[in-house]
Design an enzyme around this catalytic site. Structure first.
Site, PDB file in Angstrom:
ATOM      1  N   LEU A 242     -30.331  47.771 187.403  1.00  0.00           N
ATOM      2  CA  LEU A 242     -29.555  47.091 186.355  1.00  0.00           C
ATOM      3  C   LEU A 242     -29.036  45.784 186.952  1.00  0.00           C
ATOM      4  CD1 LEU A 242     -27.893  46.934 183.660  1.00  0.00           C
ATOM      5  CD2 LEU A 242     -26.093  48.174 184.857  1.00  0.00           C
ATOM      6  N   GLU A 243     -29.250  44.688 186.221  1.00  0.00           N
ATOM      7  CA  GLU A 243     -28.647  43.417 186.633  1.00  0.00           C
ATOM      8  C   GLU A 243     -27.385  43.227 185.806  1.00  0.00           C
ATOM      9  OE1 GLU A 243     -32.247  40.426 187.877  1.00  0.00           O
ATOM     10  OE2 GLU A 243     -31.947  40.684 185.749  1.00  0.00           O
ATOM     11  N   VAL A 244     -26.283  42.992 186.463  1.00  0.00           N
ATOM     12  CA  VAL A 244     -25.030  42.686 185.759  1.00  0.00           C
ATOM     13  C   VAL A 244     -24.768  41.198 185.929  1.00  0.00           C
ATOM     14  CG1 VAL A 244     -22.523  42.982 185.900  1.00  0.00           C
ATOM     15  CG2 VAL A 244     -24.013  44.980 185.839  1.00  0.00           C
TER      16      VAL A 244
END
Ligand code: 3HC
Ligand code: NAI
Length: 721
Positions: A472-474
């Protein structure tokens, strides 16, 4: 209570015991450490403990437990492998572990072991050496031999004892894939003797120890019935089992990972030549593997992933808000994937919203399919399933969103639509509610311009399929506040994702470094390379699929959109070929990739069936050999490394570790190469710059080396100090 004087480095002893009614209840608890691991020091304590128990006439039998509430033993101490300098030293370490477990197995008094929590690697090998295994049926009780995931093999007798206990097939299944199983499955496979609820673990284990003291011994029959006998029980059947397993390993690993093949050899050798010879071979192979570059890289990934689990993603952030209710706007492909995964992993209440009830219903069904899959694979029980399904609900309005600590939007990829959703929903959300966008290309700061509270707007870029992709890229926008970041990071982790925090810039990290890789396909095809060759070269390098197949998987419509954004943002070096019609022509012809049954390849019954030859015509290109294979590979990989360097130079990721983990978990950059930045360090900046300059001379500015690589080449520096 008896204890062993601890080595000076540790404050308290790890192994303690109590003797009551003839039973020595031994407890392993490494003070101050989150999990129990077997280090050299712990091994010494074990040996001293068993020597004392052997001499203690009060002790007739032993019951062994972990003192950790949630873990049994996580295996041998991985930190020790990192320090091993030679194969011989590693072999000695393995042989030392085997010797200790041999003493356990031959111990004059019976030993029953009570397992709750992770029982992995050397921990399971210890349990295998004991005389009776009781495990709790709790989901935290995972039993397995994950060594090959670290590039090594079970080197404390696991390759010998497990096949003897559970048969060659079940043992190979576990060892070669480095899988862990829930206790219920391990019980079915004969790897544990008894399955109990956690509150009675101690009692049942002690009772078993006492029964054994009275002369009772468990009667185990080989699981698997007649087929089991044919395949596991005689040499001819086993030959077939080994041949099949070897073929599967080669298919799965492309020969890039030596550990599974070595483990196979250790098991086979032991069954053929007896346990003593088998142990010797196992230790030798362990020694060879432990000092390979592949193992070093995989161990680095293990530690990097662990560090990331603890990284709040932002400095000085207040603690995250605990999400109990999740809102999802847009119940399409991604929205439903996020919903199903959030329910399964984080057990939160999920409320979905879409334009009409029919679409919501479809979204709920798709989310439920993730739960169905878990149930089918017995990852959850029927009761858990019923409880989790009830957490999914939705409608065509925002009812219920007022209590959602976090809302994720996954509506169409259109700035206007996303801003409209944000305007609509903001008045409904709780005052401290976080709004996250799953956009793949739109700057978060732009979306947040429509917000009253931009400090609570953030990007959460999931990858498809959400249930399977680990990354997941935040993405914080320009005005996002730290607590919003920590909340998104913490929730992503609860969803089981490895989370990296990435700067708000076109393509974020993963799509950014994929862009030149995908772009080069067009040039190569235009120069006469074939689709199959491009893909097979990338697979040979170690990617799980080639770049053309990857485009088909992502969806060609999505890929075209992303490529457009990237070309606009980085037009000086993401330059598409001037001849040839490009992927847009395929999209126009209705070929969207796997999801439409046709892209570059044809798909039937969910399987890839080869290249659709008319694709070349649509693209206006003709395969005629194209550039040399070595050049094709270089032109695919070096621009990706170059782009990664450029993005690191711009601070897109916090550090090289995040960048490498993002590439490995985001699209499968070969883990045994450690990620694009480690790979760059291994090649050396000087060589990369020379190669890129040569390519730039021949093919143009898209290959111009990044400033950071030039600097590194000049200064002799690296990404990793
Ligand atoms: N060796 C050294 N350190 C270990 C370790 C091990 N085997 N297992 C876990 N740790 C450390 C982690 O690095 C982390 O350290 P940190 O707090 O300093 O960052 C800490 O223990 C806690 O680990 P997690 O954050 O991963 O804790 P979780 O509760 O999320 O997970 C676990 C626990 C499932 C046990 C997980 O840590 C894990 O999968 N560990 C590795 C298991 C493994 O690969 N075992 C095989 C080892 S090799 C072996 O046994 C060889 C033998 O055959 C000879
Ligand atoms: P999709 O088309 O499957 O789903 C979008 C859903 O949003 C549809 O059900 C649609 O009815 C609904 N919707 C549209 N406007 C709405 C509104 N105003 N209110 C409520 N619902 C609305 O699209 P997909 O693939 O799920 O993509 C969604 C988002 O996720 C996009 O931003 C996309 O870029 C992003 N994304 C997509 C990935 C992919 O592989 N498909 C990967 C990562 C991100």
């Amino acid at each position: 209570m008896a204890t062993i004087a601890p080595p000076s480095s540790r404050v308290a002893p790890a192994v303690t015991w109590d003797v009551q009614e003839g039973v020595a209840v031994v407890v392993l608890d490494l003070t101050g450490q989150p999990v129990n691991v077997i280090s050299r020091a712990v091994k010494d304590e074990f040996l001293a403990c068993f020597a004392a128990l052997a001499d203690d006439s009060r002790v007739q039998t032993v019951a062994f437990f972990s003192g950790k509430p949630e873990n049994f033993i996580a295996g041998a101490d991985i930190e020790e492998f990192v320090q091993l300098e030679s194969a011989a030293e590693a072999e000695r370490l393995s042989a030392g572990g085997q010797e200790m477990l041999d003493r356990v197995a031959r111990f004059s008094k019976p030993i029953a072991v009570g397992i709750h929590g992770a029982c992995l690697g050397g921990g399971f090998e210890f349990a295998l050496a004991c005389h009776y295994r009781v495990a709790t049926d709790h989901p935290k009780t995972q039993i397995g031999l994950p060594e090959v995931q670290l590039g090594i093999l079970p080197g404390a007798g696991g390759c010998q004892r497990l096949p003897r206990l559970a048969g060659a097939r079940a043992a190979l299944d576990m060892i070669l894939a480095g899988k862990s199983e829930r206790a219920a499955k391990a019980f079915r496979l004969g790897m544990v003797d008894e399955l109990v609820p956690q509150p009675i673990l101690r009692e049942v284990t002690i009772a078993a120890a006492k029964r054994m003291a009275g002369g009772w011994r468990p009667k185990r029959k080989r699981p698997g019935g007649f087929i089991g006998f044919l395949l596991d029980g005689n040499p001819l059947g086993r030959r077939i089992v080994f041949r099949t397993a070897r073929k599967q390993v080669l298919e799965r690993t492309g020969g890039h990972f030596p550990a599974p093949l070595a483990a196979l050899e250790a098991v086979e050798y032991g069954l053929k030549h007896g346990i003593d010879e088998g142990l010797k071979r196992e230790a030798q192979l362990f020694g060879q593997l432990a000092v390979t570059d592949v193992s070093r890289k995989l161990v680095q990934i293990f530690f990097a992933t662990n560090q990331l689990k603890k990284d709040p993603g932002v400095a000085n952030a207040p603690p995250p808000v605990r999400v109990q209710r999740l809102g999802i706007v847009g119940s399409g492909f991604m929205g439903s994937g996020i919903a199903g995964t959030a329910v399964v992993q984080a057990e939160v209440d999920v409320r979905m919203k879409d334009a009409d009830v029919a679409r919501v219903a479809q979204g709920i069904l798709a989310a439920r399919a993730i739960l169905d899959d878990r149930l089918k694979r017995r990852r959850i029980t029927k009761y858990e399933y019923a409880r989790l399904v009830a957490l999914l609900s939705g409608g065509d309005n925002y009812a219920g969103f007022g209590r959602a600590e976090l809302t994720i939007e996954a509506v169409f990829e259109d700035l206007g639509v996303k801003q409209q959703v944000l305007r609509e929903i903001e008045p409904v959300l709780p005052s401290d509610g976080v709004f996250a966008s799953n956009t793949s290309t739109i700057p978060i700061t732009r979306i947040a311009e429509a917000a009253q509270a931009p400090e609570r707007v953030i990007g959460m870029h999931f990858f498809s399929p959400v249930a399977k992709m680990p990354l997941l890229e935040v993405i914080p926008g320009a005005r996002t506040e730290p607590q919003t970041v920590s909340t998104a990071v913490a929730f992503g982790r609860r969803m089981g994702k490895t989370v990296i925090v990435v700067r708000d810039s076109p393509g974020f990290w993963v799509n950014r470094i994929l862009a030149p890789y995908g772009n080069e396909i067009g040039h190569l095809l235009a120069e006469g390379a074939s689709i199959e060759e491009i893909d097979s070269l990338a697979v040979r390098f170690g990617f799980p699929v080639g770049p053309v197949t990857l485009l088909d998987e992502v969806g060609l419509d999505v890929a075209v959109k992303v490529a457009g954004v990237m070309q606009e943002a980085y037009g000086d070096h993401i330059i598409p070929p001037s001849n040839g019609a490009g992927v847009a022509a395929l999209v126009k012809a209705g070929r969207l990739g796997r999801k439409s049954g046709r892209g570059f390849y044809i798909y039937k019954g969910g399987k890839k069936r080869g290249v659709d030859p008319s694709v070349y015509e649509l693209l206006g290109v003709h395969p005629n050999g194209g550039p040399r294979p070595a050049e094709i590979l270089q032109r695919l990989v070096l621009p990706m490394v170059n782009e990664a360097a450029r993005a690191v130079g711009e601070g897109v990721v916090h550090n090289p570790r995040d960048g490498d983990i993002g590439a490995i978990f985001g699209f499968g950059f070969p883990p045994f190469r450690g990620g694009p930045l480690r790979y760059a360090d291994d090649l050396g900046a000087e060589r990369i710059v020379t190669d890129l300059e040569r390519l730039a001379e021949r093919h143009g500015a898209r290959f111009a080396p990044a400033d950071l690589l030039r600097e590194q080449a000049h200064d002799g520096t690296k990404f990793y100090a």
